[in-house]
Write a protein that holds these residues in place. Structure first.
Motif, short mmCIF file in Angstrom:
data_model
loop_
_atom_site.label_atom_id
_atom_site.label_comp_id
_atom_site.label_asym_id
_atom_site.label_seq_id
_atom_site.Cartn_x
_atom_site.Cartn_y
_atom_site.Cartn_z
N THR A 172 0.79 -1.06 -0.10
CA THR A 172 -0.03 0.04 0.12
C THR A 172 0.99 1.32 -0.25
N PHE A 173 2.12 1.15 0.90
CA PHE A 173 2.86 2.30 0.74
C PHE A 173 3.44 2.63 -0.70
N PHE A 174 3.93 1.38 -1.17
CA PHE A 174 4.47 1.77 -2.68
C PHE A 174 3.48 2.35 -3.54
N ASP A 175 2.20 1.67 -3.31
CA ASP A 175 1.19 2.12 -4.17
C ASP A 175 0.98 3.72 -4.19
N PHE A 177 2.68 6.10 -2.70
CA PHE A 177 3.87 7.11 -3.08
C PHE A 177 4.44 6.82 -4.66
N LEU A 178 4.44 5.76 -5.18
CA LEU A 178 4.67 5.59 -6.36
C LEU A 178 3.55 5.29 -7.53
N GLY A 179 2.55 4.51 -7.19
CA GLY A 179 1.44 4.19 -7.96
C GLY A 179 0.60 5.37 -8.37
N MET A 180 -0.07 5.93 -7.22
CA MET A 180 -1.00 7.07 -7.28
C MET A 180 -0.40 8.29 -8.18
N PRO A 181 0.84 8.59 -7.99
CA PRO A 181 1.33 9.80 -8.73
C PRO A 181 1.50 9.61 -10.35
N THR A 182 1.89 8.36 -10.70
CA THR A 182 2.03 7.82 -11.80
C THR A 182 0.94 7.74 -12.53
N ARG A 183 -0.29 7.25 -11.85
CA ARG A 183 -1.57 7.25 -12.57
C ARG A 183 -2.34 8.53 -12.78
N PHE A 184 -1.99 9.42 -11.65
CA PHE A 184 -2.49 10.69 -11.72
C PHE A 184 -1.94 11.55 -12.96
N LEU A 185 -0.61 11.38 -13.21
CA LEU A 185 0.02 12.31 -14.27
C LEU A 185 -0.43 11.51 -15.51
N SER A 186 -0.34 10.20 -15.52
CA SER A 186 -0.99 9.64 -16.89
C SER A 186 -2.33 9.84 -17.41
N GLU A 221 -1.59 -1.10 -8.79
CA GLU A 221 -2.77 -0.98 -8.13
C GLU A 221 -3.25 -2.38 -8.25
N VAL A 222 -2.96 -3.15 -9.14
CA VAL A 222 -3.47 -4.75 -9.31
C VAL A 222 -2.81 -5.47 -8.32
N VAL A 223 -1.47 -5.20 -7.88
CA VAL A 223 -0.71 -5.84 -6.89
C VAL A 223 -1.53 -5.49 -5.47
N ARG A 224 -1.53 -4.36 -5.23
CA ARG A 224 -2.24 -3.68 -3.93
C ARG A 224 -3.68 -4.53 -3.78
N ASN A 225 -4.29 -4.71 -4.94
CA ASN A 225 -5.68 -5.28 -4.68
C ASN A 225 -5.64 -6.80 -4.37
N VAL A 226 -4.63 -7.36 -5.01
CA VAL A 226 -4.36 -8.79 -4.82
C VAL A 226 -3.99 -8.85 -3.43
N THR A 227 -3.07 -8.24 -2.87
CA THR A 227 -2.50 -8.54 -1.70
C THR A 227 -3.50 -8.05 -0.50
N GLU A 228 -4.41 -7.01 -0.73
CA GLU A 228 -5.40 -6.87 0.16
C GLU A 228 -6.41 -7.93 0.43
N PHE A 229 -6.78 -8.42 -0.94
CA PHE A 229 -7.77 -9.63 -0.93
C PHE A 229 -7.33 -10.90 -0.17
N PHE A 230 -5.87 -10.98 -0.33
CA PHE A 230 -5.37 -12.29 0.28
C PHE A 230 -5.26 -12.06 2.02
N ASP A 231 -4.83 -10.72 2.36
CA ASP A 231 -4.99 -10.39 3.79
C ASP A 231 -6.28 -10.48 4.26
N VAL A 232 -7.38 -10.12 3.61
CA VAL A 232 -8.64 -10.20 4.09
C VAL A 232 -8.97 -11.73 4.14
N PHE A 233 -8.73 -12.61 3.04
CA PHE A 233 -8.98 -13.92 3.23
C PHE A 233 -8.08 -14.59 4.40
N VAL A 234 -6.89 -14.44 4.61
CA VAL A 234 -6.07 -15.11 5.60
C VAL A 234 -6.74 -14.74 6.97
N GLY A 235 -7.28 -13.45 7.17
CA GLY A 235 -7.60 -12.64 8.54
C GLY A 235 -9.09 -13.39 8.84
N ARG A 236 -9.79 -13.47 7.76
CA ARG A 236 -11.28 -14.11 8.14
C ARG A 236 -11.57 -15.43 7.86
#
Length: 262
Positions: A172-175, A177-186, A221-236
């Motif tokens: 999430t931190f990578f996304d 500080f790096l993903g959101m600015p690049t998506r915004f400029l694009s 963004e895709v990697v963040r969504n996948v890791t968040e899904f995996f984290d929710v799956f593991v936690g629940r």
């Protein structure tokens, strides 16, 4: 006769050390004890008739926490890169002033990542290479397959429940500080770009670079969504699936031992 007595005492001390019941202490002087120390001499050579004494090293060394030294190359690389990045952003004076706090946070982050890396590459993969995966859902459940599956499932819960949250946080931190600015400029360049009949005239080096950055941001963004899904799956759901899996193996092992699965 004295030699036999010394060997007998050493055997008793070795058995006591292996079992850990009676707190015996050596009564001979230290200079004489070095000659008959149970640490420097192989215990199998002193009392070969007693099979209860475990071999030197072996399980004792395997379960000794002091001998556990995991190899975490990826975690170490991320730790060094994060340390350099914090140094560049904060500056030398701020970095030195808040060094204990920064070091504590980065070292604990490295530790959590190292837990998963070591568990996967030093425990799971070598065990699967050696024993295969037939113990997961065998046609005939045995004591070995039941214990192996149960221990493996519990260990996966213990390791992944806390560590996946750290991985999700890092991604999430990578996304952010790096993903959101690049998506915004694009997206900004794409919104201001007027449609043209000639596509080749619209593609400039700057546009091409922004497209690459935009693709990089979308990937994060895709990697963040996948890791968040995996984290929710593991936690629940991981604990629930583990209970169902262990219960199923127990029923197949004790209640319906001859019932074919396949």
């Amino acid at each position: 006769k004295k030699k036999m007595i010394v060997q007998f005492v050493l055997c008793i001390l070795s058995i006591n050390k292996a079992i850990g019941f009676i707190p015996l202490r050596p009564r001979v002087p230290l200079k004489d004890w070095k000659k008959t120390s149970i640490v420097g001499v192989d215990r199998r050579e002193r009392c070969t008739s007693l099979e209860v004494v475990p071999p030197a090293g072996g399980l004792d060394q395997m379960f000794d926490p002091n001998s556990f030294a995991p190899v975490c190359g990826v975690s170490d690389s991320l730790y060094r890169e994060a340390q350099s990045l914090v140094y560049i952003i904060a500056g030398r004076e701020t970095f030195e002033e808040y060094a204990p706090l920064i070091a504590g946070a980065l070292l604990r982050l490295r530790l959590e990542l190292c837990v998963i890396e070591s568990f996967v590459f030093e425990a799971i993969l070598p065990f699967i290479r050696e024993n295969g995966v037939s113990w997961v859902l065998p046609a005939q459940e045995t004591v070995q397959t039941f214990l192996t599956g149960t221990i493996f499932a519990i260990a996966v819960n213990v390791i992944f429940v806390g560590s996946t949250k750290i991985i999700s946080l890092v991604v999430t931190f990578f996304d952010v500080f790096l993903g959101m600015p690049t998506r915004f400029l694009s997206n900004l360049v794409a919104s201001r770009k007027e449609p043209s009949d000639d596509i080749q005239e619209d593609i400039t080096p700057l546009t091409f670079t922004l497209l690459i950055f935009g693709a990089f941001g979308k990937t994060l963004e895709v990697v963040r969504n996948v890791t968040e899904f995996f984290d929710v799956f593991v936690g629940r759901y991981l604990a629930i699936l583990t209970v169902i899996y262990i219960t199923f193996k127990f029923v197949h092992f004790r209640i319906l031992p001859g019932f074919p699965l396949f």
